[in-house]
Design an enzyme around this catalytic site. Sequence first.
Site, PDB file in Angstrom:
ATOM      1  N   SER A  47       0.837  -1.200   0.000  1.00 11.18           N
ATOM      2  CA  SER A  47       0.000   0.000   0.000  1.00 11.18           C
ATOM      3  C   SER A  47       0.869   1.246   0.000  1.00 11.18           C
ATOM      4  O   SER A  47       2.023   1.225   0.437  1.00 11.18           O
ATOM      5  CB  SER A  47      -0.911   0.013   1.228  1.00 11.18           C
ATOM      6  OG  SER A  47      -0.267   0.590   2.350  1.00 11.18           O
ATOM      7  N   ASP A  48       0.313   2.330  -0.500  1.00 15.05           N
ATOM      8  CA  ASP A  48       0.983   3.619  -0.360  1.00 15.05           C
ATOM      9  C   ASP A  48       0.776   4.109   1.076  1.00 15.05           C
ATOM     10  O   ASP A  48      -0.102   3.635   1.801  1.00 15.05           O
ATOM     11  CB  ASP A  48       0.446   4.618  -1.376  1.00 15.05           C
ATOM     12  CG  ASP A  48       1.488   5.658  -1.762  1.00 15.05           C
ATOM     13  OD1 ASP A  48       2.443   5.858  -0.985  1.00 15.05           O
ATOM     14  OD2 ASP A  48       1.364   6.268  -2.834  1.00 15.05           O
ATOM     15  N   ALA A  49       1.600   5.072   1.451  1.00 14.42           N
ATOM     16  CA  ALA A  49       1.608   5.525   2.843  1.00 14.42           C
ATOM     17  C   ALA A  49       0.256   6.094   3.252  1.00 14.42           C
ATOM     18  O   ALA A  49      -0.279   6.984   2.588  1.00 14.42           O
ATOM     19  CB  ALA A  49       2.698   6.562   3.044  1.00 14.42           C
TER      20      ALA A  49
END
Length: 939
Positions: A243-245
Amino acid sequence: MPDAPYRDARLPARRRVEDLLSRLTTDEKIALLHQHAPAVPRLGLAAHTTGTEALHGVSWLGPATSFPQAVGLGATWDRALLRRVGEAVATEVRAFHERPAAPGRARIGLNVWAPVVNPLRHPLWGRNEEGYAEDPSLTADLAAAYTGGLRGDHPVHWRTAPTLKHFLGYNNETDRTTSSSDLPPRVLHEYELPCYRGPVEAGAVAAVMPSYNLVNGRPAHLTPYLKEELRQWKNGADLLVCSDAEAPSNLVAAQRWSADHAEAHAAALRAGVDSFTDHGTDSPVTTARLTEALRRGLVTEADIDAAVGRQLLMRINCGELDPELDPYAGTGQDVIGCEAHRGLARQAARQAVVLLRNEGGLLPLPADGTLAVLGPLGDDVLRDWYSGSLLHRTTLLDALRERLGADRVLHADGLDRIALRSAATGRYLSAAPDGTLAVSAEHVGEHEGFAVQDWGHGVTTLQAHDGRYLTKDGYGLLAATADHPDEWVVQETFRLERGEDGRVRLRHLGSGHWVALAAGSDALTTYASSREQAEPFTVRTVSAGAERAAALAAAAGTVVVVVGNDPHVNGRETEDRPDLALPPQQEEVLRAARAANPRTVLALVSSYPYAHERARADVAAVLWTAHGGQEGGAALADVLLGDHNPSGRLPQTWYRADQPLPGLLDYDIITARSTYLYLDEEPLHPFGHGLSYTEFRYGALTAAVDGDHALAELTVANRGPRAGAEVVQLYGRAHDAPVATPLRRLVGFERIELAPGEERRVAFRVPLAALGRFDPGHGRWTVDPGRYTLAAGASSADLRAAAELALTGPAAPPRPGLAGPIAARDFDEAAGVRLVERSREGGEAVAGGGPTPARLVFRAVDFGDGATRVELTAAREGAGPAAVELHLAGAVTRIEVPATGGRYAWTAVRADLAAPAKGVHELRIVLRGALRLAEAAFG
């Protein structure tokens, strides 16, 4: 457990993973799902972290070799170079990995978050610098090369584990966590997915990161395309999805998709997300949510095992369990910034330079005479957010003075110097040697002059006499202590607002507050919450930058004006650009220099294109380069002085200022007629453009069909006086397709080096599928029979040799109209339509309700012996009139759609057709009012 199967390197990696999973407890497995996974000492698993930034060098870990920005690497059009850069970056990642871990932390991870493969669809995208190209084929080829270098050549062990970013449809920073990117089937399959599919199928990609935005109404972290597309490709089944942050939390916070975080995390895990990057190193927040999801039955143990299994497979492939067999283990620290990597950085920066214009042969620069280097970027090397820490900086001014002698190279930055006098005290702002600022000076001297850099749109930076920037310190005080703007929230930018009283107030843009005098002090703070509380300053111009630049230009034999952007200001991650214009202050310096000396060269150093028509028309020589990393200045000097013959080519279209750009959120490049693929007008500079100091001639092109490939050949000769590299570009065009297809499409390119007088035969073997299109009516790729042109040349607009092909075979049959429902989202053309989710779990539909009726076109639909009725699957949340019109067989059938009570409350609406439809017809559907349409079934 030395005898456990997972310890046996002779077993297949998947068998080892299965054994490991059987030995891990449920809590241990859930803990491994966070970015910062703890150690499992009893099984010999070390603490592990996903995500080492490696876009164009190792970032955020300390000094490392810095290569040109990704868009600059894209400008090289050089697969072999990108692979070598990837190898160098991965080698330095390995060296960082060998360093002892900080207490309580994992060693630097080998899962690298690079490259970015979002196509550069829109030149105003704030992260333009991070992508390779506007074209999906060029993007995929360069990404495959870079990931190949990152991965390494060993058949078993990976040097690093590359991650493609950001899946999917991500080219806007404006509202990036809440906006939805509409990707019609053809745009999805012809433009977006190929950027990912190419490198994945090349076999050097370990992971993919979803994007922050929504895609067709659904968060990208929940998109079915992770499973339906990505993991169905060759080499795609075992891809890790990171996942992205903070994106998992966004599902509840910004996107309001899920009712609670356990539900959101469960949905992401089921969709295919394997590693949760959320809450920094505070992994218990994530593990508690996933534990709750399991307890509530929202996910199963099998869902967890699948995600953890992909993580463990990547770790095994990177040699974690077999360090004695890992050929990359023990990489020494001496590789970081080594001479070989420095030389490669300079080569990459050289090849990234694009010569846009060279009227009268002004370049290369003459060997004698004086040279004036003007402009704010002539004596600076700027970093972007992912540049990392530079081992050293070589500015253009430094490089030219080293080569030509300091006495022959004049310099002025072109910035105005001002003094700021406080209205309250009558004294001037002064900068002490330690950077302390105080309104304390009675008179204006060296320490009271501040250079004002106008970056456009009222955004300015201020520099003290020693070059350090004014910034906000940790106490909210202003100080001249920053080397450059260089934080996630930039603290060095201001807006100088002049009031009716003629005085200026300073607004600090990082905090949104105003600058005022500290109580009982002559220091300045950024605590004022309103303009009325701000300190008024009288501005005195100490010296005018354009006047100093003009004076030096007049005294020099040749002038180089160096302008562009700071990658942290007015266009970066979280911030799109407002327009294509050069900052007015930079335009003023360029005009002043050109007026004083016609032998003026413009060097644009920027992360993105500019609309510089005035400069192009008035300046004889123009170059562009992305920010070139540590060797950027030296490389640009090499090109200016003729030690390197420029060979860079534009990786994206440069538009004119008067050309209307599509909306930043309009991802339908076919309908918008955008990118070089569909652009009908002549741009400022076309995709693939780039000049040389020598002349290349193209012979005739021959083309023939060989099975499922087209073979194209031609001879290219260097007829000029210098050795040089030409990028031979091959484009294809379909003439008889039943729908709109690209006006030109890159189907091959070769970069060749030729000595003066040398010629070479260049051959292309093009899969016929590369000339095809996606057929929404049948959900498959097709190559239409008919006439095709293959054309070779030096750019997409400079095609010098062409040949025609006639492809035979069956045409795509009409879309079946009676075999089953026609999905509304599978249109051939559309206008005013939004693509939306059909349900929370899956599927897609279309929606109307905009300022104009939404229109769908289905080109050829076969209704067989005849259709007399229709059943629509529609939904409506609100009240008011709404209807669907079917334009079919010369008649219009209007069907009122009742309110259904919700966006997912689908209902069947039936009606008789106004006229029977028999045989093949074009079907047009018009949505009037706010409603959703999933499908239409005819009978």
